[in-house]
Design a protein around this motif. Structure first.
Motif, mmCIF file in Angstrom:
data_model
loop_
_atom_site.group_PDB
_atom_site.id
_atom_site.type_symbol
_atom_site.label_atom_id
_atom_site.label_comp_id
_atom_site.label_asym_id
_atom_site.label_seq_id
_atom_site.Cartn_x
_atom_site.Cartn_y
_atom_site.Cartn_z
ATOM 1 N N LEU A 32 0.808 -1.257 -0.023
ATOM 2 C CA LEU A 32 0.129 0.117 -0.081
ATOM 3 C C LEU A 32 0.994 1.141 0.124
ATOM 4 O O LEU A 32 0.530 2.430 -0.568
ATOM 5 N N ALA A 33 1.870 1.194 0.743
ATOM 6 C CA ALA A 33 2.925 2.359 0.785
ATOM 7 C C ALA A 33 3.457 2.565 -0.514
ATOM 8 O O ALA A 33 3.702 3.702 -0.967
ATOM 9 N N LEU A 34 3.807 1.593 -1.202
ATOM 10 C CA LEU A 34 4.497 1.554 -2.513
ATOM 11 C C LEU A 34 3.649 2.309 -3.521
ATOM 12 O O LEU A 34 3.917 3.091 -4.356
ATOM 13 N N LEU A 35 1.983 1.812 -3.552
ATOM 14 C CA LEU A 35 1.402 2.512 -4.541
ATOM 15 C C LEU A 35 0.949 3.722 -4.143
ATOM 16 O O LEU A 35 0.818 4.649 -5.112
ATOM 17 N N MET A 38 3.844 5.999 -5.307
ATOM 18 C CA MET A 38 3.794 6.144 -6.651
ATOM 19 C C MET A 38 2.672 7.099 -7.232
ATOM 20 O O MET A 38 2.872 7.961 -8.193
ATOM 21 N N MET A 39 1.487 7.026 -6.442
ATOM 22 C CA MET A 39 0.148 7.707 -6.959
ATOM 23 C C MET A 39 0.555 9.465 -6.692
ATOM 24 O O MET A 39 0.227 10.023 -7.645
ATOM 25 N N ILE A 40 1.185 9.569 -5.733
ATOM 26 C CA ILE A 40 1.550 11.097 -5.341
ATOM 27 C C ILE A 40 2.671 11.556 -6.295
ATOM 28 O O ILE A 40 2.409 12.601 -6.998
ATOM 29 N N MET A 41 3.665 10.800 -6.634
ATOM 30 C CA MET A 41 4.734 11.229 -7.508
ATOM 31 C C MET A 41 3.907 11.435 -9.025
ATOM 32 O O MET A 41 4.177 12.458 -9.710
ATOM 33 N N VAL A 42 3.167 10.349 -9.514
ATOM 34 C CA VAL A 42 2.396 10.454 -10.693
ATOM 35 C C VAL A 42 1.234 11.867 -10.845
ATOM 36 O O VAL A 42 1.491 12.598 -11.921
ATOM 37 N N ALA A 43 0.841 11.937 -9.813
ATOM 38 C CA ALA A 43 -0.082 13.245 -9.533
ATOM 39 C C ALA A 43 0.933 14.566 -9.938
ATOM 40 O O ALA A 43 0.168 15.666 -10.474
ATOM 41 N N VAL A 44 1.865 14.801 -9.358
ATOM 42 C CA VAL A 44 2.736 15.817 -9.544
ATOM 43 C C VAL A 44 3.281 15.973 -10.838
ATOM 44 O O VAL A 44 3.189 16.731 -11.596
ATOM 45 N N PHE A 45 3.627 14.918 -11.442
ATOM 46 C CA PHE A 45 4.191 14.640 -12.877
ATOM 47 C C PHE A 45 3.133 15.041 -13.787
ATOM 48 O O PHE A 45 3.683 15.574 -14.877
ATOM 49 N N HIS A 319 -6.718 14.498 -3.762
ATOM 50 C CA HIS A 319 -7.850 14.243 -4.597
ATOM 51 C C HIS A 319 -7.701 13.205 -5.690
ATOM 52 O O HIS A 319 -8.574 12.573 -6.426
ATOM 53 N N ARG A 320 -6.246 13.123 -6.134
ATOM 54 C CA ARG A 320 -6.003 12.267 -7.446
ATOM 55 C C ARG A 320 -5.587 10.884 -6.892
ATOM 56 O O ARG A 320 -5.130 10.159 -7.878
ATOM 57 N N ILE A 321 -5.433 10.595 -5.708
ATOM 58 C CA ILE A 321 -4.956 9.492 -5.256
ATOM 59 C C ILE A 321 -6.189 8.476 -5.376
ATOM 60 O O ILE A 321 -7.428 8.768 -5.097
ATOM 61 N N GLU A 322 -5.950 7.204 -6.054
ATOM 62 C CA GLU A 322 -7.018 6.160 -6.155
ATOM 63 C C GLU A 322 -7.345 5.641 -5.125
ATOM 64 O O GLU A 322 -6.722 4.353 -4.562
ATOM 65 N N TRP A 323 -7.874 6.201 -3.862
ATOM 66 C CA TRP A 323 -8.582 5.624 -2.797
ATOM 67 C C TRP A 323 -9.146 4.299 -2.718
ATOM 68 O O TRP A 323 -8.783 3.450 -2.084
ATOM 69 N N SER A 324 -9.933 4.135 -3.782
ATOM 70 C CA SER A 324 -10.728 3.041 -4.121
ATOM 71 C C SER A 324 -9.612 1.796 -4.202
ATOM 72 O O SER A 324 -9.915 0.508 -3.928
ATOM 73 N N THR A 325 -8.602 2.086 -5.115
ATOM 74 C CA THR A 325 -7.556 1.018 -5.362
ATOM 75 C C THR A 325 -7.000 0.565 -4.158
ATOM 76 O O THR A 325 -6.458 -0.609 -3.784
ATOM 77 N N LEU A 326 -6.568 1.476 -3.323
ATOM 78 C CA LEU A 326 -5.906 1.272 -1.963
ATOM 79 C C LEU A 326 -6.823 0.459 -1.270
ATOM 80 O O LEU A 326 -6.295 -0.468 -0.503
ATOM 81 N N LEU A 327 -7.943 0.671 -1.075
ATOM 82 C CA LEU A 327 -9.005 0.081 -0.213
ATOM 83 C C LEU A 327 -9.303 -1.408 -0.729
ATOM 84 O O LEU A 327 -9.352 -2.386 -0.001
#
Length: 455
Positions: A32-35, A38-45, A319-327
């Motif tokens: 979960l930490a890895l995902l 990566m989601m945060i870095m891609v959101a900024v990217f 808001h760009r984090i895919e929370w449903s995917t993490l859950l």
């Protein structure tokens, strides 16, 4: 979440009720930490406009040749999905591909399906390219057996390169009889698309109040007026079956004005941070004294990028984090562990081992590889490949530990990863990237059905 709840209820019914602490301990927090990182870095990217620029460059390099442009787009999607992930790649590529097709008057459906196929292929190349790979590399038991980021990527990238060499000519052969150009003028194509979008908007409104009823009536009137306009336009063009190819240079100029790299300084920062994180992924197995897991590396990289990028409004990134995917992942870990306690995993292992033992000893390794590869491919095309991979990891671990079989573990892992990732191309529900692409295309009025993708 419902599945994990039912599994916990079944455990309670058989008298093996786990404590809340035990259930929380079943979750693989490193994954979960890895995902999350990566989601945060891609959101900024994604704020840099780099992905849109790449799509325009594919059009520019093709010099108006449609099939060259399609292959370049597919290769770009495959490369990005290897280092980001295939779901994020399709989230970023689908809207700009649709705009590209609108400007060049192409049928977006076929190009989007080709892109998502290559995204799933490219995602199999690295440990962070596809969620099943993340699960494999983050598994504690597999890590103790020597499965790490560098070894996984080295073996899988060779196989994926071979697959791409076959997939590119096969794609051309598959669609050689398909005309990707719209035969009607772009004005009529856009009018049809606009009618479809307004119809979808009207259908989504349930007239629960007077205001909503008024809005729905206005939308229906809008659709009727556009249909009347379309009818008149078709009369003007009824004898014109085709039109000259659009000026690709003018189209590229229009796209370049709309899609440019918005922040080159931020782009350089993103490249530096993401390259550093991936370099640490590769080098960490060679420094066993440094206990820095993949999850911690991704989190540190995300925080570092947030600091360098000077993000003022962190809520926009969240808001760009895919929370449903993490859950989904968290619930999946609980479900699989509960099924293991219910002895379902052991039953699958026993049946698979019994099937392999029927084969003569000298052929067991080959049969085991083919069995894992093709079962993974076929099952992953019918159900999401993430839960299947999670189920199969303890199965292949048990097969490798069976002294009667004497099967090496690592080739079984490569077979499982290739089968699960490439099998996701079988149907629309086989991989998360397929569903994401279809959903975005549907919202833009270019959706494709389960059967169209299956063909």
């Amino acid at each position: 979440m419902l599945g994990s709840l039912c599994a916990l209820a079944a455990l309670t019914a058989v008298g093996d009720k786990p404590s809340l602490t035990s259930v929380i301990g079943w979750v693989d927090w490193e994954t979960l930490a890895l995902l999350f990182g990566m989601m945060i870095m891609v959101a900024v990217f994604s704020e840099t406009g780099f992905f849109e620029w790449c799509a325009v460059m594919a059009c520019r390099l093709s010099k108006g040749r449609v099939w060259t442009m399609i292959i370049l787009l597919c290769l770009f999607a495959a490369i990005f999905s290897a280092f980001l992930d295939n779901v994020t790649t399709m989230l970023l590529f689908t809207p700009v591909t649709i705009r590209l097709c609108e400007v060049l008057n192409l049928k977006a459906r076929y190009i989007l399906i080709a892109e998502v196929l290559f995204t799933n292929i490219g995602g199999a190349a690295t440990a962070v390219g596809d969620p099943p790979n993340v699960i494999i590399v983050s598994n504690r038991r597999l890590k103790r057996q020597g499965i790490d980021f560098a070894g996984f990527t080295l073996h899988m990238s060779v196989g994926v390169a071979a697959v791409l060499l076959v997939a590119i000519p096969f794609l051309r052969l598959l669609l050689q009889k398909t005309n990707v150009h719209n035969r009607e003028p772009s004005s009529i194509v856009e009018l049809r698309h606009e009618i479809q979008v307004w119809k979808m908007a009207a259908q989504k409104i349930s007239p629960a109040s007077r205001e909503e009823t008024t809005v729905k009536c206005l939308l229906i009137q809008k659709v009727l007026s556009l249909e009347h306009l379309l009818k008149n336009s078709l009369k003007l063009y009824e004898r014109q079956l085709s039109q000259e190819a659009p000026d690709w240079q003018a189209s590229i100029q229009e796209l370049q004005k709309r899609h440019q790299i918005t922040d080159k300084f931020l782009l350089a920062k993103c490249f530096f941070i993401i390259a550093s994180v991936i370099a640490v992924f590769f080098l960490s197995p060679f420094f066993p004294g440094v206990h820095l897991d993949l999850g911690w590396t991704a989190i540190i990289g995300a925080i570092w990028l947030l600091v360098l990028a000077d993000v003022q409004d962190f809520e926009v990134i969240l808001h760009r984090i895919e929370w449903s995917t993490l859950l989904f992942f968290a619930s999946l870990f609980v479900l699989m562990e509960a099924l293991a306690h219910l002895e379902l995993i052991n039953y699958i292992v026993e049946q698979t081992a019994a099937l392999i033992k029927v084969v003569p000893p000298e052929h067991r390794f080959t049969v085991a590889l083919i069995l894992v590869l093709w079962v993974a491919s076929l099952v992953s095309s019918l159900v999401d490949n993430i839960p299947f991979t999670t189920t199969m990891i303890p199965v292949i671990l048990s097969l490798s530990e069976d002294k009667d079989l004497s099967l090496p573990l690592q080739p079984l892992v490569w077979a499982l990863a290739l089968g699960a990732c490439l099998g996701g191309n079988g149907t629309l529900i086989g991989a998360s990237a397929n569903v994401v692409c279809a959903g975005i295309a549907e919202r833009h009025g270019y959706g494709f059905s389960f059967l169209q993708f299956f063909k």
